[in-house]
Design a protein around this motif. Structure first.
Motif, PDB file in Angstrom:
ATOM      1  N   ARG A  34     -60.870 -35.740 -11.686  1.00  0.00           N
ATOM      2  CA  ARG A  34     -61.317 -35.847 -10.286  1.00  0.00           C
ATOM      3  C   ARG A  34     -60.865 -34.492  -9.865  1.00  0.00           C
ATOM      4  O   ARG A  34     -59.916 -33.833  -9.864  1.00  0.00           O
ATOM      5  N   VAL A  66     -60.502 -31.789  -6.555  1.00  0.00           N
ATOM      6  CA  VAL A  66     -60.702 -31.580  -5.238  1.00  0.00           C
ATOM      7  C   VAL A  66     -60.615 -30.117  -4.845  1.00  0.00           C
ATOM      8  O   VAL A  66     -59.464 -29.609  -5.346  1.00  0.00           O
ATOM      9  N   GLU A  90     -64.856 -33.500  -5.122  1.00  0.00           N
ATOM     10  CA  GLU A  90     -64.722 -34.114  -3.794  1.00  0.00           C
ATOM     11  C   GLU A  90     -64.510 -32.508  -3.167  1.00  0.00           C
ATOM     12  O   GLU A  90     -63.397 -31.876  -3.162  1.00  0.00           O
ATOM     13  N   CYS A  91     -65.633 -31.945  -2.366  1.00  0.00           N
ATOM     14  CA  CYS A  91     -65.677 -30.992  -1.470  1.00  0.00           C
ATOM     15  C   CYS A  91     -64.517 -30.932  -0.343  1.00  0.00           C
ATOM     16  O   CYS A  91     -65.450 -31.265   0.645  1.00  0.00           O
ATOM     17  N   ARG A  92     -63.424 -30.652  -0.415  1.00  0.00           N
ATOM     18  CA  ARG A  92     -62.635 -30.831   0.802  1.00  0.00           C
ATOM     19  C   ARG A  92     -61.320 -30.457   0.318  1.00  0.00           C
ATOM     20  O   ARG A  92     -61.032 -29.852  -0.818  1.00  0.00           O
ATOM     21  N   ASP A 141     -53.971 -37.517  -2.298  1.00  0.00           N
ATOM     22  CA  ASP A 141     -54.575 -37.495  -3.717  1.00  0.00           C
ATOM     23  C   ASP A 141     -53.724 -37.550  -4.927  1.00  0.00           C
ATOM     24  O   ASP A 141     -54.503 -37.929  -6.051  1.00  0.00           O
TER      25      ASP A 141
END
Length: 230
Positions: free
Chosen positions: A39, A41, A63-65, A71
């Motif tokens: 994943r 991030v 996940e673009c944030r 997390d």
């Protein structure tokens, strides 16, 4: 101090990579060959990582944030690869408090594990580390190993692995087994890094025959110890 090279199975483990740039891309590429669920991030994720995600499907999630502490909740191991040194340091501190293995790229003192220089051919993996003292030497050795490992050696390793039970069933003596596996490697290399099951059986027969009185072959014998171990 030198690092001890643990080799662990990370297939289907949860890897969190914080960061979406060039460094993160390199880590994704290296780790993807070993089958973890990754994943990524980051507020911005490079096009190269997006291309890898399109190929990997559910094995690579983006996940673009911004990073959030939660997390880390399901992470089995973490790579901090952002350009924000303070954020990388905070991720390292939290991970070490939670006993989560963490790598902070290019900051050895904040890592609980490091990435060696890797040479991979199928199931064969060679890891080279200088304990962080000289990555250049590690890369030099990596290039040299690539030159001397025969093409197809990884496929030969898989073939020989499939013959292990066949050898154990027919030969109990550990020293004879060891010689058989060595002979199989040599025979496979002579055959262009390939060894058929029939050729493997011929290697077994030659070794067993040479170990028995009168040259007779006895199933599962060869002067065996009977302990069933290689």
């Amino acid at each position: 101090m030198a690092y001890f090279p643990f080799f662990i199975d990370i297939e289907n483990q949860n890897c969190l990579i914080v960061g979406g740039g060039t460094v993160a891309y390199r880590k994704v590429r290296v780790l993807s060959d070993y089958g973890p669920r990754i994943r990524v991030v980051a507020p911005e994720i490079s096009e190269k990582i997006r291309e890898l995600a399109a190929e990997a499907k559910e094995k690579l999630v983006l996940e673009c944030r911004k990073f959030q502490d939660q997390d880390l909740d399901e992470a089995d191991f973490v790579v901090a690869a952002t350009e924000d040194e303070e954020l990388n340091r905070r991720i390292s501190l939290i991970c070490r408090e939670r006993k989560i293995p963490v790598n902070v790229v290019d900051v050895q003192e904040e890592c609980s594990f490091i990435f060696p220089a890797l040479v991979k051919d199928g199931d064969i993996t060679v890891g080279i580390s200088t304990g962080g003292s000289s990555p250049t030497i590690a890369q030099y050795l990596k290039a040299g190993l690539r030159e001397i490992i025969p093409e197809g050696f990884g496929e030969l390793a898989v073939q020989l692995g499939s013959y292990r039970e066949m050898v154990k069933e027919q030969v109990w003596d550990i020293s004879v087994r060891t010689k058989i596996f060595r002979d199989m490697v040599e025979a496979g290399m002579a055959g262009g890094c390939a060894l058929s099951r029939e050729e493997a059986q011929a290697v077994i027969d030659r070794n067993v025959k040479g170990c028995l009185p009168g040259g007779e072959r006895g199933a599962g014998s060869a002067g065996g110890t009977g302990n069933g171990r290689e």
